[in-house]
Design a protein around this motif. Structure first.
Motif, PDB file in Angstrom:
ATOM      1  N   VAL A 147      20.001  60.216  87.496  1.00 58.04           N
ATOM      2  CA  VAL A 147      19.242  60.891  86.447  1.00 58.04           C
ATOM      3  C   VAL A 147      17.999  60.075  86.096  1.00 58.04           C
ATOM      4  CG1 VAL A 147      19.259  61.520  84.003  1.00 58.04           C
ATOM      5  CG2 VAL A 147      21.184  62.150  85.459  1.00 58.04           C
ATOM      6  N   TRP A 148      18.178  58.760  86.000  1.00 57.31           N
ATOM      7  CA  TRP A 148      17.046  57.884  85.687  1.00 57.31           C
ATOM      8  C   TRP A 148      15.938  58.042  86.723  1.00 57.31           C
ATOM      9  CZ3 TRP A 148      14.203  54.230  88.129  1.00 57.31           C
ATOM     10  CH2 TRP A 148      13.375  53.424  87.338  1.00 57.31           C
ATOM     11  N   PHE A 149      16.313  57.997  88.010  1.00 59.37           N
ATOM     12  CA  PHE A 149      15.304  58.116  89.067  1.00 59.37           C
ATOM     13  C   PHE A 149      14.601  59.468  89.007  1.00 59.37           C
ATOM     14  CE2 PHE A 149      13.868  59.541  93.189  1.00 59.37           C
ATOM     15  CZ  PHE A 149      13.105  58.460  93.629  1.00 59.37           C
ATOM     16  N   SER A 150      15.387  60.531  88.867  1.00 62.09           N
ATOM     17  CA  SER A 150      14.822  61.880  88.856  1.00 62.09           C
ATOM     18  C   SER A 150      13.812  62.063  87.727  1.00 62.09           C
ATOM     19  CB  SER A 150      15.948  62.913  88.737  1.00 62.09           C
ATOM     20  OG  SER A 150      15.424  64.211  88.588  1.00 62.09           O
ATOM     21  N   VAL A 151      14.167  61.642  86.531  1.00 60.27           N
ATOM     22  CA  VAL A 151      13.285  61.841  85.378  1.00 60.27           C
ATOM     23  C   VAL A 151      12.107  60.864  85.414  1.00 60.27           C
ATOM     24  CG1 VAL A 151      13.163  61.867  82.864  1.00 60.27           C
ATOM     25  CG2 VAL A 151      15.192  62.760  84.023  1.00 60.27           C
ATOM     26  N   LYS A 152      12.344  59.638  85.860  1.00 62.42           N
ATOM     27  CA  LYS A 152      11.251  58.672  86.000  1.00 62.42           C
ATOM     28  C   LYS A 152      10.229  59.170  87.015  1.00 62.42           C
ATOM     29  CE  LYS A 152       9.561  54.512  85.049  1.00 62.42           C
ATOM     30  NZ  LYS A 152       9.118  54.164  83.683  1.00 62.42           N
ATOM     31  N   TYR A 153      10.708  59.780  88.071  1.00 60.24           N
ATOM     32  CA  TYR A 153       9.805  60.331  89.089  1.00 60.24           C
ATOM     33  C   TYR A 153       8.992  61.486  88.506  1.00 60.24           C
ATOM     34  CZ  TYR A 153       8.168  61.765  93.686  1.00 60.24           C
ATOM     35  OH  TYR A 153       7.373  62.065  94.768  1.00 60.24           O
ATOM     36  N   ARG A 154       9.627  62.325  87.703  1.00 60.66           N
ATOM     37  CA  ARG A 154       8.896  63.406  87.040  1.00 60.66           C
ATOM     38  C   ARG A 154       7.811  62.843  86.120  1.00 60.66           C
ATOM     39  NH1 ARG A 154      11.485  68.529  87.052  1.00 60.66           N
ATOM     40  NH2 ARG A 154      13.584  68.482  87.967  1.00 60.66           N
ATOM     41  N   LEU A 155       8.152  61.799  85.401  1.00 62.01           N
ATOM     42  CA  LEU A 155       7.189  61.171  84.502  1.00 62.01           C
ATOM     43  C   LEU A 155       6.017  60.591  85.296  1.00 62.01           C
ATOM     44  CD1 LEU A 155       6.604  60.448  81.551  1.00 62.01           C
ATOM     45  CD2 LEU A 155       7.893  58.327  81.886  1.00 62.01           C
ATOM     46  N   ALA A 156       6.314  59.978  86.435  1.00 62.82           N
ATOM     47  CA  ALA A 156       5.255  59.436  87.291  1.00 62.82           C
ATOM     48  C   ALA A 156       4.342  60.557  87.810  1.00 62.82           C
ATOM     49  CB  ALA A 156       5.872  58.671  88.458  1.00 62.82           C
ATOM     50  N   GLN A 157       4.934  61.695  88.169  1.00 63.54           N
ATOM     51  CA  GLN A 157       4.126  62.830  88.616  1.00 63.54           C
ATOM     52  C   GLN A 157       3.203  63.326  87.501  1.00 63.54           C
ATOM     53  OE1 GLN A 157       7.469  65.293  90.080  1.00 63.54           O
ATOM     54  NE2 GLN A 157       6.447  65.292  92.068  1.00 63.54           N
ATOM     55  N   MET A 158       3.700  63.331  86.271  1.00 61.55           N
ATOM     56  CA  MET A 158       2.855  63.714  85.143  1.00 61.55           C
ATOM     57  C   MET A 158       1.693  62.739  84.972  1.00 61.55           C
ATOM     58  SD  MET A 158       5.304  65.167  82.082  1.00 61.55           S
ATOM     59  CE  MET A 158       6.845  64.326  82.367  1.00 61.55           C
ATOM     60  N   ASN A 159       1.971  61.455  85.134  1.00 62.70           N
ATOM     61  CA  ASN A 159       0.915  60.451  85.023  1.00 62.70           C
ATOM     62  C   ASN A 159      -0.123  60.618  86.122  1.00 62.70           C
ATOM     63  OD1 ASN A 159       1.950  59.191  82.724  1.00 62.70           O
ATOM     64  ND2 ASN A 159       3.283  57.843  83.912  1.00 62.70           N
ATOM     65  N   LEU A 160       0.327  61.001  87.317  1.00 62.14           N
ATOM     66  CA  LEU A 160      -0.606  61.259  88.417  1.00 62.14           C
ATOM     67  C   LEU A 160      -1.486  62.465  88.102  1.00 62.14           C
ATOM     68  CD1 LEU A 160      -1.577  60.718  91.341  1.00 62.14           C
ATOM     69  CD2 LEU A 160       0.259  62.247  92.122  1.00 62.14           C
ATOM     70  N   THR A 161      -0.874  63.538  87.631  1.00 62.34           N
ATOM     71  CA  THR A 161      -1.619  64.756  87.312  1.00 62.34           C
ATOM     72  C   THR A 161      -2.638  64.522  86.200  1.00 62.34           C
ATOM     73  OG1 THR A 161       0.288  66.108  87.950  1.00 62.34           O
ATOM     74  CG2 THR A 161      -1.388  67.159  86.568  1.00 62.34           C
ATOM     75  N   GLU A 162      -2.264  63.724  85.213  1.00 61.53           N
ATOM     76  CA  GLU A 162      -3.132  63.486  84.067  1.00 61.53           C
ATOM     77  C   GLU A 162      -4.096  62.320  84.280  1.00 61.53           C
ATOM     78  OE1 GLU A 162      -0.798  63.220  80.454  1.00 61.53           O
ATOM     79  OE2 GLU A 162       0.615  64.721  81.223  1.00 61.53           O
ATOM     80  N   GLY A 163      -4.028  61.686  85.447  1.00 58.98           N
ATOM     81  CA  GLY A 163      -4.944  60.595  85.742  1.00 58.98           C
ATOM     82  C   GLY A 163      -4.653  59.316  84.984  1.00 58.98           C
ATOM     83  N   LEU A 164      -3.411  59.111  84.590  1.00 54.21           N
ATOM     84  CA  LEU A 164      -3.025  57.895  83.863  1.00 54.21           C
ATOM     85  C   LEU A 164      -2.555  56.855  84.879  1.00 54.21           C
ATOM     86  CD1 LEU A 164      -1.093  59.625  80.930  1.00 54.21           C
ATOM     87  CD2 LEU A 164      -3.469  58.828  80.953  1.00 54.21           C
ATOM     88  N   TYR A 165      -3.509  56.258  85.576  1.00 55.43           N
ATOM     89  CA  TYR A 165      -3.183  55.416  86.728  1.00 55.43           C
ATOM     90  C   TYR A 165      -2.543  54.079  86.367  1.00 55.43           C
ATOM     91  CZ  TYR A 165      -6.025  59.034  88.844  1.00 55.43           C
ATOM     92  OH  TYR A 165      -6.522  60.250  89.232  1.00 55.43           O
ATOM     93  N   PRO A 166      -2.926  53.402  85.275  1.00 60.53           N
ATOM     94  CA  PRO A 166      -2.198  52.173  84.930  1.00 60.53           C
ATOM     95  C   PRO A 166      -0.709  52.426  84.679  1.00 60.53           C
ATOM     96  CG  PRO A 166      -4.291  52.258  83.763  1.00 60.53           C
ATOM     97  CD  PRO A 166      -4.104  53.595  84.410  1.00 60.53           C
TER      98      PRO A 166
END
Length: 469
Positions: A147-166
């Motif tokens: 669950v941690w990996f799945s949701v963390k990956y979703r959060l990372a995808q959101m950061n990619l989409t929103e341009g939050l690179y740091p």
């Protein structure tokens, strides 16, 4: 089962008489009736539905599965009606609610389906729910590591989409740490490792870190034990195709884009169209007579509006029709397909030069000499541009000829066929006519400079290829 039942469907189990007689049956019946009344109000009156679910919770004497089901439906009601202020807290309550018969799988199912079906919520709300889930999973990573990996990956995808690179950099490091390093980790968690590579490849491509992209692509392709989602494989293959294009490795780029197209097509991802266009571009630049529509997968897109322009370009390229090629490029109807894709647009100029070179080879073949002023208009160049292009072709071994600048003639040898099998020039391009020492000296100087540049370029390409191998 309708969409509104997606993860709050009845969980089964007895839920009925537990041996306590009529009293137990009565209160359970009351809970079930109240629960059904609440569900019937979900679409029409969210506040009333939520109130009824809370009434059902009060009536549940066991505080067990009916309470859990009601909390889940409250979260669902909030999501459906975009009640984003209160949704994260209701989501947390449902996720953390515990009772004797509740299993880890019940919690995982709730979390997974919540995120799968809540794409209509704002990024800020989804981000908050993801952060709550990660904090919950961190309390017992052994039980909830997936669950941690799945949701963390979703959060990372959101950061990619929103341009939050740091933030994305931190996410990638954490995800890599979860997967582990080395061959054993790749065998055990190969699919997840490929997902992280796909994410990082996109980040490095945005940062124009081509060396890192190449390294990540090699690592991803070395994993053979995993069966990743087709979209993930498509992302990796597309990055490889673009890498090969930058290195002018057209055949390798063609194969990578074809595999990316197949993966995106299997996933139903619209990126399939872009990769089909890149495939056509690589096909033309390779100079090989490859028909991209030889496979059933590509053939069905032959008449797609965005593909038609590429099909027309291939036809013009095959027929060495320079004027037709330019006409297609300049057609406003093709602007979206050809010029609005920044990657594809990068290779428009090399494509133009490719077809001009092809046309020159065909045009000079019947002649032993031809005037440059007669040849230039046929490839839509002025005389000076045509001379420069021919000089480069001679240097690269693509044309066996020499230039008589004094008389403005191209002197063709052996129908212009390349002088060496290796593709390199057999002799220096020569300038003849009238014993012009100045013209000969100019040509010799230009040749020496171009040879130096070409040798440096070939050494660089050889180095890049060896790194790939």
């Amino acid at each position: 089962m309708g969409d509104d039942e997606y993860y709050f469907e009845d969980d089964g189990g007895d839920g009925g008489d537990d041996g306590g007689g009529d009293a137990a049956t009565t209160w359970e019946t009351d809970v079930e009736n109240k629960y059904a009344d609440a569900k019937s109000l979900m679409d029409s009156d969210a506040a009333a539905a939520i109130a009824q679910f809370h009434e059902a919770i009060k009536l549940d004497q066991d505080h067990g599965r009916w309470t859990f089901k009601a909390y889940k439906w409250i979260a669902r009601t909030c999501a459906r009606h975009r009640m984003e202020v209160r949704l994260p807290e209701d989501f947390r309550v449902a996720m953390e609610y515990n009772y004797a018969a509740k299993t880890k799988q019940d919690t995982e199912k709730f979390i997974t389906k919540f995120f799968d079906r809540s794409t209509g919520l704002s990024a800020a709300c989804l981000r908050r729910c993801a952060e709550i889930t990660i904090a919950f999973a961190n309390k017992d990573l052994k039980a909830y590591d997936k669950v941690w990996f799945s949701v963390k990956y979703r959060l990372a995808q959101m950061n990619l989409t929103e341009g939050l690179y740091p933030q994305l950099e931190e996410d990638v490091r954490a995800l890599h740490a979860w997967c582990g390093e080395g061959q054993q980790a790749e065998e055990r968690r190969g699919t997840q490792k490929l997902m992280v590579y796909a994410l990082e490849i996109q980040l490095r491509a945005i940062q124009s870190d081509h060396a890192a992209v190449r390294q990540l692509y090699q690592r991803a392709m070395a994993i053979t034990s995993a069966i990743p989602p087709p979209r993930i494989l498509g992302i990796i293959r597309e990055s490889g195709g673009k890498m090969f294009m930058r290195q002018a490795m057209w055949t390798e780029a063609y194969e990578a884009f074809f595999q990316a197209f197949r993966s995106f097509d299997e996933a139903g991802d619209p990126r399939r169209i872009a990769n089909l266009k890149y495939l056509f571009c690589a096909s033309m630049l390779s100079g090989r007579k490859i028909n991209p529509f030889d496979t059933p997968e590509t053939r069905s897109y032959q008449h797609d509006p965005e593909i038609v322009a590429m099909v027309d370009l291939i036809t013009a390229c095959t027929n060495n029709d320079v004027s037709g090629f330019f006409r297609i490029l300049n057609d406003r109807r093709n602007a979206k397909s050809l010029r609005e894709d920044s990657f594809l647009y990068t290779y428009i100029e090399p494509l133009i030069q490719q077809i001009q070179c092809q046309a020159i080879r065909v045009l000079v073949k019947p002649y032993s000499s031809i005037r440059l002023e007669a040849l230039a208009p046929q490839v839509l160049l002025n005389v000076k541009e045509c001379e420069q292009l021919i000089f480069t072709m001679i240097l690269d071994g693509r044309l066996s000829a020499s230039i008589d600048q004094q008389r403005g003639l191209l002197l063709v040898r052996n129908g212009g066929a390349p002088a060496t099998a290796s593709g390199g020039p057999a002799t220096a391009p020569t300038v003849t006519g009238g014993g012009s020492a100045k013209a000969a000296a100019t040509a010799a100087n230009r040749y020496a400079t171009l040879v130096s540049i070409a040798n440096s370029q070939r050494q660089l390409e050889t180095s890049n290829v060896s790194k790939m191998i």
